[in-house]
Enzyme design. Sequence first.
Site, PDB file in Angstrom:
ATOM      1  N   ASP A  54      40.434  36.934  33.838  1.00 49.88           N
ATOM      2  CA  ASP A  54      39.493  35.693  34.476  1.00 49.88           C
ATOM      3  C   ASP A  54      39.343  34.581  33.543  1.00 49.88           C
ATOM      4  O   ASP A  54      39.266  34.703  32.312  1.00 49.88           O
ATOM      5  CB  ASP A  54      38.449  36.341  35.065  1.00 49.88           C
ATOM      6  CG  ASP A  54      37.484  35.495  35.915  1.00 49.88           C
ATOM      7  OD1 ASP A  54      38.307  34.746  36.527  1.00 49.88           O
ATOM      8  OD2 ASP A  54      36.516  35.643  36.104  1.00 49.88           O
ATOM      9  N   GLY A  55      39.184  33.658  34.261  1.00 54.92           N
ATOM     10  CA  GLY A  55      38.911  32.592  33.761  1.00 54.92           C
ATOM     11  C   GLY A  55      40.113  31.101  33.550  1.00 54.92           C
ATOM     12  O   GLY A  55      39.979  30.066  32.748  1.00 54.92           O
ATOM     13  N   ASN A  56      41.180  31.661  34.138  1.00 55.78           N
ATOM     14  CA  ASN A  56      42.157  30.658  33.992  1.00 55.78           C
ATOM     15  C   ASN A  56      41.977  29.113  34.700  1.00 55.78           C
ATOM     16  O   ASN A  56      42.472  28.183  34.265  1.00 55.78           O
ATOM     17  CB  ASN A  56      43.414  31.059  34.880  1.00 55.78           C
ATOM     18  CG  ASN A  56      43.998  32.358  34.484  1.00 55.78           C
ATOM     19  OD1 ASN A  56      43.606  32.898  33.269  1.00 55.78           O
ATOM     20  ND2 ASN A  56      44.983  32.929  35.260  1.00 55.78           N
ATOM     21  N   THR A 111      42.202  41.425  46.415  1.00 52.23           N
ATOM     22  CA  THR A 111      42.330  41.337  47.894  1.00 52.23           C
ATOM     23  C   THR A 111      41.385  40.356  48.400  1.00 52.23           C
ATOM     24  O   THR A 111      41.523  39.654  49.514  1.00 52.23           O
ATOM     25  CB  THR A 111      41.558  42.725  48.691  1.00 52.23           C
ATOM     26  OG1 THR A 111      40.389  43.070  47.672  1.00 52.23           O
ATOM     27  CG2 THR A 111      42.654  43.752  48.474  1.00 52.23           C
ATOM     28  N   GLU A 112      40.459  39.820  47.496  1.00 50.53           N
ATOM     29  CA  GLU A 112      39.583  38.657  48.182  1.00 50.53           C
ATOM     30  C   GLU A 112      40.037  37.438  47.548  1.00 50.53           C
ATOM     31  O   GLU A 112      39.722  36.495  48.025  1.00 50.53           O
ATOM     32  CB  GLU A 112      38.213  38.722  47.253  1.00 50.53           C
ATOM     33  CG  GLU A 112      37.039  39.734  47.908  1.00 50.53           C
ATOM     34  CD  GLU A 112      37.608  41.411  47.502  1.00 50.53           C
ATOM     35  OE1 GLU A 112      38.215  41.563  46.425  1.00 50.53           O
ATOM     36  OE2 GLU A 112      37.592  42.096  48.282  1.00 50.53           O
ATOM     37  N   ASN A 113      41.182  37.469  46.777  1.00 49.90           N
ATOM     38  CA  ASN A 113      41.636  36.068  46.336  1.00 49.90           C
ATOM     39  C   ASN A 113      42.636  35.358  47.140  1.00 49.90           C
ATOM     40  O   ASN A 113      43.001  34.208  47.048  1.00 49.90           O
ATOM     41  CB  ASN A 113      42.680  36.196  45.012  1.00 49.90           C
ATOM     42  CG  ASN A 113      41.782  36.595  43.763  1.00 49.90           C
ATOM     43  OD1 ASN A 113      42.267  37.357  42.872  1.00 49.90           O
ATOM     44  ND2 ASN A 113      40.762  35.888  43.637  1.00 49.90           N
ATOM     45  N   SER A 153      33.647  42.712  40.041  1.00 45.14           N
ATOM     46  CA  SER A 153      34.464  41.838  41.359  1.00 45.14           C
ATOM     47  C   SER A 153      35.718  42.983  41.871  1.00 45.14           C
ATOM     48  O   SER A 153      36.766  42.659  42.118  1.00 45.14           O
ATOM     49  CB  SER A 153      35.485  40.898  40.675  1.00 45.14           C
ATOM     50  OG  SER A 153      34.224  39.717  40.093  1.00 45.14           O
TER      51      SER A 153
HETATM   52  C1  IPE Z   1      38.721  38.775  39.686  1.00 43.29           C
HETATM   53  O1  IPE Z   1      38.431  37.490  39.144  1.00 43.29           O
HETATM   54  C2  IPE Z   1      40.290  38.764  39.923  1.00 43.29           C
HETATM   55  C3  IPE Z   1      41.062  38.696  39.091  1.00 43.29           C
HETATM   56  C4  IPE Z   1      40.936  38.208  38.072  1.00 43.29           C
HETATM   57  C5  IPE Z   1      42.591  38.851  39.516  1.00 43.29           C
HETATM   58  P1  IPE Z   1      37.699  36.371  40.317  1.00 43.29           P
HETATM   59  O2  IPE Z   1      37.763  35.011  39.700  1.00 43.29           O
HETATM   60  O3  IPE Z   1      38.488  36.719  41.676  1.00 43.29           O
HETATM   61  O4  IPE Z   1      36.327  36.999  40.544  1.00 43.29           O
HETATM   62  P2  IPE Z   1      34.935  36.408  40.889  1.00 43.29           P
HETATM   63  O5  IPE Z   1      35.253  35.538  42.433  1.00 43.29           O
HETATM   64  O6  IPE Z   1      34.666  35.636  39.932  1.00 43.29           O
HETATM   65  O7  IPE Z   1      34.063  37.392  41.603  1.00 43.29           O
HETATM   66  C1  IPE Z   2      41.859  34.527  37.318  1.00 40.72           C
HETATM   67  O1  IPE Z   2      41.449  32.996  36.757  1.00 40.72           O
HETATM   68  C2  IPE Z   2      42.878  34.432  37.989  1.00 40.72           C
HETATM   69  C3  IPE Z   2      42.842  34.926  39.246  1.00 40.72           C
HETATM   70  C4  IPE Z   2      41.822  35.217  39.904  1.00 40.72           C
HETATM   71  C5  IPE Z   2      44.152  34.995  39.921  1.00 40.72           C
HETATM   72  P1  IPE Z   2      40.582  32.339  38.005  1.00 40.72           P
HETATM   73  O2  IPE Z   2      41.679  31.616  38.803  1.00 40.72           O
HETATM   74  O3  IPE Z   2      39.561  33.141  38.775  1.00 40.72           O
HETATM   75  O4  IPE Z   2      39.936  31.306  36.897  1.00 40.72           O
HETATM   76  P2  IPE Z   2      38.235  30.814  37.133  1.00 40.72           P
HETATM   77  O5  IPE Z   2      37.482  32.071  37.324  1.00 40.72           O
HETATM   78  O6  IPE Z   2      38.145  30.066  38.352  1.00 40.72           O
HETATM   79  O7  IPE Z   2      38.013  30.038  35.918  1.00 40.72           O
HETATM   80 MG    MG Z   3      37.687  33.591  38.373  1.00 41.00          MG
END
Ligand code: IPE
Ligand code: IPE
Ligand code: MG
Length: 258
Positions: free
Chosen positions: A38-40, A84-86, A214
């Site tokens: 997470d955090g991309n 599944t929520e992405n 998550s």
């Molecule tokens: C969890 O990260 C899913 C992945 C890293 C693939 P999210 O960014 O989707 O989680 P939330 O929305 O912050 O809970």
């Molecule tokens: C995780 O990074 C990748 C996926 C959930 C696919 P994010 O895209 O959630 O990065 P932030 O949390 O918005 O920084």
């Molecule tokens: Mg995220």
Amino acid sequence: RSWKDMLLFRKNKKKPTTTVHTKVDFDHLPRHVAIIMDGNGRWAKKRGMPRTAGHAAGAETFRTIATYCKDIGLDYLTVYAFSTENWKRPQEEVGAIMGLLRKYLHEAIQEMAQDHIKLQFFGDLTSLDPELYQLCQETRKISEGYDGFQVNVCLNYGGRDEIVRAARKFAQDCVEGKAKPEELTETSFANDLYSAGIPDPELIIRPSGEIRTSNFLLWQSAYSEYYFTDVLWPDFSPDELLNAIASYQGRSRRFGGV
Ligand code: IPE
Ligand code: IPE
Ligand code: MG
């Protein structure tokens, strides 16, 4: 493993080079580490770049960390790539993530003969686009020929979805007279999860500063040790991984005992 394999295996292990390495006991590593990548998006935003650039950087980090996990001798790495929520995200971001996954799998298939990294997938692959679905199947098939280090990529994965699917399968078996409710055990139920046959992760790492699961590995994480860090996934490094392992090794796991 035979003794010869063991020696070769130890020789191939990365030698400690920094102060971080000295904190880790390489003879007692966890077998299975799981990571919520997470955090991309925030990483990209900080640099004035589009979120998709963050996903591309995150994919590179994944390669580095997976290779490193193999080199130090872990057995399993499970990564959360797409939940599944992405699907709730803007269509172009979802499209870009799927594009990166296709690119990664095309390359992985080319390199598998050298890397011998076994790739598996947790999640419902049937709702992915047909090309990505095919790539997953192909990767899975090639992987059947390998043993050793295994990476599980969680793709269209949700912990609740995984549990509901297993429950539905058992209910169906009962309806068809193949099973009886009183026969269900934790062990038999676990065998219908994506992770069937794989030990639960001892350590789950979440970068990016969020302190929540998550929907990741809800069943398997019952007694996992969690490690949270503010580092954003694209900046995550082998040293960060070793910090997490050192933290894990310093904990007392009681599993409900004393
Ligand atoms: C969890 O990260 C899913 C992945 C890293 C693939 P999210 O960014 O989707 O989680 P939330 O929305 O912050 O809970
Ligand atoms: C995780 O990074 C990748 C996926 C959930 C696919 P994010 O895209 O959630 O990065 P932030 O949390 O918005 O920084
Ligand atoms: Mg995220």
